[in-house]
Write a protein that holds these residues in place. Structure first.
Motif, PDB file in Angstrom:
ATOM      1  N   LEU A 467       0.839  -1.185   0.000  1.00 29.97           N
ATOM      2  CA  LEU A 467       0.000   0.000   0.000  1.00 29.97           C
ATOM      3  C   LEU A 467       0.878   1.241   0.000  1.00 29.97           C
ATOM      4  O   LEU A 467       1.637   1.485   0.940  1.00 29.97           O
ATOM      5  CB  LEU A 467      -0.902  -0.005   1.248  1.00 29.97           C
ATOM      6  N   ASP A 468       0.776   2.030  -1.062  1.00 26.67           N
ATOM      7  CA  ASP A 468       1.530   3.282  -1.196  1.00 26.67           C
ATOM      8  C   ASP A 468       0.664   4.407  -0.642  1.00 26.67           C
ATOM      9  O   ASP A 468      -0.413   4.698  -1.186  1.00 26.67           O
ATOM     10  CB  ASP A 468       1.854   3.523  -2.670  1.00 26.67           C
ATOM     11  N   VAL A 469       1.124   5.055   0.435  1.00 28.22           N
ATOM     12  CA  VAL A 469       0.321   6.098   1.063  1.00 28.22           C
ATOM     13  C   VAL A 469       0.801   7.494   0.684  1.00 28.22           C
ATOM     14  O   VAL A 469       0.442   8.475   1.330  1.00 28.22           O
ATOM     15  CB  VAL A 469       0.291   5.923   2.599  1.00 28.22           C
ATOM     16  N   ARG A 470       1.611   7.606  -0.364  1.00 25.82           N
ATOM     17  CA  ARG A 470       2.001   8.910  -0.889  1.00 25.82           C
ATOM     18  C   ARG A 470       0.846   9.494  -1.707  1.00 25.82           C
ATOM     19  O   ARG A 470      -0.196   8.855  -1.922  1.00 25.82           O
ATOM     20  CB  ARG A 470       3.242   8.782  -1.760  1.00 25.82           C
ATOM     21  N   THR A 471       1.052  10.689  -2.227  1.00 27.28           N
ATOM     22  CA  THR A 471       0.032  11.299  -3.080  1.00 27.28           C
ATOM     23  C   THR A 471      -0.050  10.547  -4.402  1.00 27.28           C
ATOM     24  O   THR A 471       0.870   9.814  -4.793  1.00 27.28           O
ATOM     25  CB  THR A 471       0.360  12.771  -3.356  1.00 27.28           C
ATOM     26  N   HIS A 475       2.977   8.665  -6.517  1.00 25.86           N
ATOM     27  CA  HIS A 475       2.837   7.257  -6.905  1.00 25.86           C
ATOM     28  C   HIS A 475       3.017   7.092  -8.412  1.00 25.86           C
ATOM     29  O   HIS A 475       3.689   6.156  -8.866  1.00 25.86           O
ATOM     30  CB  HIS A 475       1.457   6.747  -6.483  1.00 25.86           C
ATOM     31  N   ALA A 476       2.450   8.010  -9.182  1.00 24.22           N
ATOM     32  CA  ALA A 476       2.559   7.927 -10.640  1.00 24.22           C
ATOM     33  C   ALA A 476       3.996   8.172 -11.094  1.00 24.22           C
ATOM     34  O   ALA A 476       4.475   7.532 -12.036  1.00 24.22           O
ATOM     35  CB  ALA A 476       1.611   8.930 -11.297  1.00 24.22           C
ATOM     36  N   ALA A 477       4.703   9.059 -10.415  1.00 22.20           N
ATOM     37  CA  ALA A 477       6.056   9.419 -10.848  1.00 22.20           C
ATOM     38  C   ALA A 477       7.084   8.369 -10.455  1.00 22.20           C
ATOM     39  O   ALA A 477       8.022   8.103 -11.214  1.00 22.20           O
ATOM     40  CB  ALA A 477       6.443  10.771 -10.254  1.00 22.20           C
ATOM     41  N   GLY A 482       3.184  -2.927  -8.508  1.00 22.66           N
ATOM     42  CA  GLY A 482       2.169  -3.713  -7.819  1.00 22.66           C
ATOM     43  C   GLY A 482       1.531  -3.040  -6.632  1.00 22.66           C
ATOM     44  O   GLY A 482       0.648  -3.622  -5.983  1.00 22.66           O
ATOM     45  N   ALA A 483       1.933  -1.807  -6.309  1.00 27.11           N
ATOM     46  CA  ALA A 483       1.404  -1.148  -5.117  1.00 27.11           C
ATOM     47  C   ALA A 483       0.024  -0.551  -5.382  1.00 27.11           C
ATOM     48  O   ALA A 483      -0.263  -0.029  -6.459  1.00 27.11           O
ATOM     49  CB  ALA A 483       2.359  -0.060  -4.651  1.00 27.11           C
ATOM     50  N   LEU A 484      -0.840  -0.628  -4.367  1.00 27.06           N
ATOM     51  CA  LEU A 484      -2.134   0.043  -4.362  1.00 27.06           C
ATOM     52  C   LEU A 484      -1.931   1.414  -3.741  1.00 27.06           C
ATOM     53  O   LEU A 484      -1.300   1.538  -2.696  1.00 27.06           O
ATOM     54  CB  LEU A 484      -3.135  -0.776  -3.536  1.00 27.06           C
ATOM     55  N   ASN A 485      -2.465   2.460  -4.353  1.00 26.60           N
ATOM     56  CA  ASN A 485      -2.236   3.819  -3.867  1.00 26.60           C
ATOM     57  C   ASN A 485      -3.465   4.364  -3.143  1.00 26.60           C
ATOM     58  O   ASN A 485      -4.535   4.523  -3.734  1.00 26.60           O
ATOM     59  CB  ASN A 485      -1.875   4.737  -5.036  1.00 26.60           C
ATOM     60  N   VAL A 486      -3.321   4.625  -1.856  1.00 24.36           N
ATOM     61  CA  VAL A 486      -4.322   5.329  -1.055  1.00 24.36           C
ATOM     62  C   VAL A 486      -3.563   6.344  -0.196  1.00 24.36           C
ATOM     63  O   VAL A 486      -2.887   5.960   0.760  1.00 24.36           O
ATOM     64  CB  VAL A 486      -5.131   4.375  -0.148  1.00 24.36           C
ATOM     65  N   PRO A 487      -3.617   7.631  -0.533  1.00 29.68           N
ATOM     66  CA  PRO A 487      -2.858   8.617   0.235  1.00 29.68           C
ATOM     67  C   PRO A 487      -3.219   8.585   1.713  1.00 29.68           C
ATOM     68  O   PRO A 487      -4.377   8.349   2.074  1.00 29.68           O
ATOM     69  CB  PRO A 487      -3.253   9.948  -0.413  1.00 29.68           C
TER      70      PRO A 487
END
Length: 563
Positions: A467-471, A475-477, A482-487
């Motif tokens: 789980l990627d908790v960055r903006t 996350h796009a940059a 395979g990470a799921l993005n939820v800030p």
């Protein structure tokens, strides 16, 4: 009148001789030095090569004449100690200019012969330069004139310093290192900024490859184990150093398990009238008291002072060493103290790993530079086992503070309570060293569980979700595949979107990941924070890929990558 002979007129030897005079005005003190210079700044030699130190004379701190005038020392340069007659307490010394031998009597003999560069028995190795003294420097400077390309063999501290300074001279440099990285004291994820800085400056790094032979010629050709043939107008061997023990061994003095001269805590050899200091002697490791070879100027100079005290009858005892060291490479400082993770793993010693990426000073004040810090801690006692730092500013003082804490037997948690100087242009209200202490407390107290960069693939294979908790923009940059993005700022309102099962959270450097992990833990989720965040993972995986591509994993790196 006490007769004292000192063999070796640099660092430890000269520190011993000058302090001896300050303690005993009546003693006869003779210093014998094989080269043509004494008390020269050997750590500055690479920087004279590159012209950073403009004047050669700046390296010559003292001369035989100045030492005679101030300290009444009999300093004999271009004289070589050839043999020690222990029974009669005499040293045979040869005048290298005339070839004549003289015998010097002694009541106390201090050996400070230093270390000699390693020259492997390779065909053509005789054309390779080494860098130990001023004469080596002069020869290297002369050969560098007109050279367009150079090969530096060895990626240790001297190797990277020589590579940098040859680039300063406008010479194209190929650095060949047999292992998968330069600067062995650093762990793979910590050394990657050094690799990047060297490549950006034009140094060609050939890692995981060794030199098989050198073909001499007007332009030498260096043949490598991977089949490459690299042309070079100049070749420098910077493979490492070994203790210079030939004189001691011929005299029957005991050598230690690592090949250095064996001394006790008072720096006495197996002969009570003979002492030894500096790079030639074995030291005791500060963590496990094992025998180690640490060729550092600070240790040599300190030992010189101690041995002078002991010779005149004062109390004096050597201390264990932590191997605190730093090197600058194209604007990047890389420093270490104590053990690295590779060594801890090889020894099977339990350890806790902490990564941070703080600013060198307050972020709102102009010029703050991000650094990478790594702390290694005993999980049972909270003892600090080692630390590493890499960055463009502020690394030196953080490693020095940690080295001081280790010497004072402070724990990792104690770092949080250190009262350190703060103003916006120098640091932060929560200094990076303080923050390491707070991170250690969070892990030790069970507030958060962490996962190391090299453990991520195994965790995901076992069913965890990343789980990627960055903006969304971050996350796009710079995504981790395979990470799921939820800030993190949206996490409370989107808990229902998270899949079941274990979670691994990550952010850019670890702080937002910690916040997210605390939130998720209190909602009953099984979660671990990726230690050091994306930056540590990216550096570690980049180093891993480069090492694998080079096929040059040393034993420590290989075990780390298999973990």
């Amino acid at each position: 009148m006490r007769k004292i002979v000192v063999i070796g007129g640099v660092a430890g030897g000269m520190s011993a001789a000058t302090r001896l005079r300050r303690l005993d005005e009546e003693a006869s003190i003779t210093v014998v030095e094989r080269s043509g210079h004494v008390s020269f700044a050997n750590c500055g030699l690479p920087y004279r090569l590159g012209g950073v130190i403009e004047e050669r004379s700046a390296l010559l701190l003292q001369t035989p004449e100045s030492l005679a005038a101030r300290f009444a020392l009999d300093v004999r340069v271009r004289h070589e100690a050839r043999a020690i007659d222990r029974a009669n307490r005499r040293v045979t010394v040869r005048d290298l200019a005339s070839g004549e031998d003289v015998e010097l009597e002694y009541d106390a003999l201090v050996l400070s012969p230093g270390a000699r560069p390693v020259r492997p028995p390779l065909p053509g190795i005789e054309v390779a330069h080494t860098l130990r003294d001023v004469e080596d420097l002069d020869a290297l400077v002369a050969s560098a004139r007109g050279a367009r390309e150079a090969v530096v063999v060895g990626g240790g501290f001297i190797g990277v310093e020589v590579a940098e300074n040859l680039v300063h001279r406008g010479i194209g440099v190929t650095l060949v290192e047999a292992t998968g990285q330069v600067m062995a004291p650093l762990d793979p994820e910590m050394v990657e900024p050094v690799h990047a800085a060297m490549r950006a400056a034009g140094v060609r790094l050939v890692l995981g490859t060794s030199v098989e032979r050198i073909e001499p010629g007007e332009r030498h050709v260096v043949h490598l184990s991977d089949g490459q043939a690299v042309p070079a107008g100049l070749v420098v061997a910077a493979i490492g150093v070994r203790p210079e023990t030939s004189l001691a061994a011929a005299a029957g003095l005991a050598l230690g398990e690592r090949g250095g001269i064996l001394v006790d805590d008072s720096l006495r050899t197996s002969d009570p009238a003979i002492f030894a200091v500096g790079d030639a002697v074995e030291k005791r490791d500060g963590l496990d008291s094992s025998a180690v070879l640490v060729p550092l100027a600070n240790t040599a100079n300190r030992q010189g002072r101690i041995v002078a005290d002991v010779v005149v009858g004062r109390p004096g005892a050597d201390r264990p060493v932590l191997g605190t060291a730093i090197v600058g490479v194209f604007g990047v400082a890389a420093a270490s103290v104590g053990w690295n993770e590779k060594r801890l793993r090889a020894a099977g010693r339990p350890h806790r790993v902490l990564h941070t990426h703080p600013g060198s000073h307050a972020g709102y004040y102009p010029g703050s530079e991000t650094m990478a810090l790594k702390l290694l801690v005993d999980p049972l006692t909270d003892e600090i086992l080692g630390a590493q730092g890499v960055g463009r500013d502020g690394v030196d003082k953080r490693i020095d503070v940690i080295a001081t804490a280790m010497t004072g037997r402070l724990t990792a948690a104690d770092l949080a309570d250190l009262e350190l100087a703060y103003a916006p242009q120098f640091g932060s209200a929560k200094d990076p060293v303080n923050m390491l202490g707070w991170v250690d407390r969070a892990v030790a107290d069970g507030d958060v569980e962490t996962l190391q960069w090299h453990e991520l693939d195994a965790a995901l294979a076992a069913g965890a979700t990343l789980l990627d908790v960055r903006t969304a923009a971050e996350h796009a940059a710079r995504p981790v595949p395979g990470a799921l993005n939820v800030p993190v700022d949206e996490l409370r309102s989107r808990l229902g979107e998270l899949p079941s099962g274990p979670l691994v959270v990550h952010c850019e450097v670890g702080l937002r990941g910690y916040v997210a992990a605390r939130l998720l833990t209190q909602h009953g989720r099984e979660v671990r924070n990726l230690d050091g965040g994306y930056r540590t993972w990216a550096a570690g995986t980049a180093s891993q890929r480069a090492t694998a591509a080079a096929g040059g994993m040393g034993p420590g790196t290989a075990s780390l990558l298999r973990a």
